[in-house]
Design an enzyme around this catalytic site. Structure first.
Site, mmCIF file in Angstrom:
data_model
loop_
_atom_site.group_PDB
_atom_site.id
_atom_site.type_symbol
_atom_site.label_atom_id
_atom_site.label_comp_id
_atom_site.label_asym_id
_atom_site.label_seq_id
_atom_site.Cartn_x
_atom_site.Cartn_y
_atom_site.Cartn_z
ATOM 1 N N ASP A 139 3.910 2.457 -4.290
ATOM 2 C CA ASP A 139 3.083 3.040 -5.252
ATOM 3 C C ASP A 139 2.916 2.019 -6.349
ATOM 4 O OD1 ASP A 139 1.649 4.349 -7.436
ATOM 5 O OD2 ASP A 139 2.755 6.065 -7.041
ATOM 6 N N VAL A 140 1.660 1.532 -6.570
ATOM 7 C CA VAL A 140 1.682 0.189 -7.578
ATOM 8 C C VAL A 140 1.790 0.996 -8.742
ATOM 9 C CG1 VAL A 140 0.002 -0.954 -6.031
ATOM 10 C CG2 VAL A 140 -0.941 0.820 -7.653
ATOM 11 N N LYS A 170 -11.892 0.173 -15.177
ATOM 12 C CA LYS A 170 -12.516 -1.206 -14.742
ATOM 13 C C LYS A 170 -12.785 -2.007 -15.784
ATOM 14 C CE LYS A 170 -11.969 -0.830 -10.364
ATOM 15 N NZ LYS A 170 -10.936 -1.634 -9.626
ATOM 16 N N THR A 175 -16.267 1.171 2.002
ATOM 17 C CA THR A 175 -14.914 1.491 2.133
ATOM 18 C C THR A 175 -14.483 3.097 2.263
ATOM 19 O OG1 THR A 175 -14.157 1.620 0.238
ATOM 20 C CG2 THR A 175 -14.486 -0.519 0.801
ATOM 21 N N TYR A 227 -13.058 5.971 -14.179
ATOM 22 C CA TYR A 227 -13.205 4.713 -13.464
ATOM 23 C C TYR A 227 -13.869 3.742 -14.154
ATOM 24 C CZ TYR A 227 -14.228 1.747 -9.381
ATOM 25 O OH TYR A 227 -14.422 0.731 -8.535
ATOM 26 N N ASP A 258 1.011 -1.236 -0.068
ATOM 27 C CA ASP A 258 0.050 -0.171 -0.057
ATOM 28 C C ASP A 258 0.818 1.194 -0.016
ATOM 29 O OD1 ASP A 258 -2.049 1.978 0.998
ATOM 30 O OD2 ASP A 258 -3.434 0.192 1.039
#
Length: 252
Positions: free
Chosen positions: A62-63, A158, A189, A154, A43
């Site tokens: 950081d991904v 996705k 969340t 978004y 994370d």
């Protein structure tokens, strides 16, 4: 400690889970370790370090950054000896109509939600291919197929996750590796907290429009992740497994 009443589906497996400091990622990390798995929890939030234990190794990264996936995979192999499961979960959303969305915002959403999945999947595959085994579980969304105003980046990201899942599944399946995704609906969340103070409350309310009449708790999604990561899902390949309370099957 694993719940003795649960199926021993992921005991002994080694998993990388991104976005593990909160929400679905945290719930999945907790569930996996409870059931006997070893976890590398990734994370950007330094709070992920608070999860450290004998069974969980935290990585602050950081991904979207080159080298982060390599660091996580190396940690799994060096700490726990192998890599069985990758859970791509790190996510970001903005709520703006297209005409109000900057290129920088668009690219941030796409980088976290799709490019990050690609980078981590690529590095995980490099370890899983010689093993001839493994499972990748991508957290997609009902927005992989459907949309509403204000979430164009978004939804696009996705949608990319759904197609990455299918294409990678075809490459992976002959090598004993299964790639699947979860089409998550509204889950309570902190994902909306970057732009509204009532993010969790909004998700609770929005979920009431689903046929089931509510939003999910993160643990409910984590349960499906565990199933898809397990040998019980041995014939599930390239699926986007809808876990959205029925949102995707209603007309209005």
């Amino acid at each position: 400690m694993a719940d003795k009443n649960m199926v021993d589906e992921i005991g002994g497996k080694v998993a990388i889970i991104t976005g593990a400091a909160s929400g679905i990622g945290l719930a999945t990390a907790e569930l996996f370790t409870e059931r006997g798995a070893k976890v590398v929890a990734v994370d950007l939030n330094p709070d992920v370090k608070k999860l450290a234990s004998a069974d969980l190794f935290p990585v602050v990264a950081d991904v979207t950054t080159d080298g982060s996936a390599e660091m996580a995979v190396t940690a799994a192999v060096e700490r726990f000896g192998r890599l069985d499961t990758l859970v791509n979960n790190a996510g970001y959303i903005n709520y703006k109509e297209v005409v109000e969305t900057s290129r920088e915002e668009w690219e941030k959403v796409m980088a976290i939600n799709s490019t990050g999945y690609f980078l981590f999947s690529r590095e995980a595959m490099k370890v899983m291919l010689p093993q001839k085994s493994g499972a990748i579980v991508n957290i997609a969304s009902y927005a992989s197929y459907f949309a509403f105003k204000g979430i164009a980046p978004y939804a696009a990201s996705k949608g990319a996750v759904a197609q990455l899942t299918r294409a990678l599944a075809l490459e992976a399946a002959p090598h004993g590796i299964r790639v699947n995704a979860i089409g998550s609906g509204d889950v309570v969340t902190n994902i909306l907290d970057s732009f509204r103070d009532d993010g969790r409350e909004f998700l609770v309310e929005h979920g009431k429009a689903a046929p089931i009449g509510r939003s999910a708790e993160p643990r409910e999604i984590a349960e499906v992740v565990a199933f898809l990561a397990s040998d019980r899902a041995s014939f599930v390949v390239g699926s986007v497994f809808m876990v959205d309370g029925g949102f995707s099957v209603q007309i209005a």
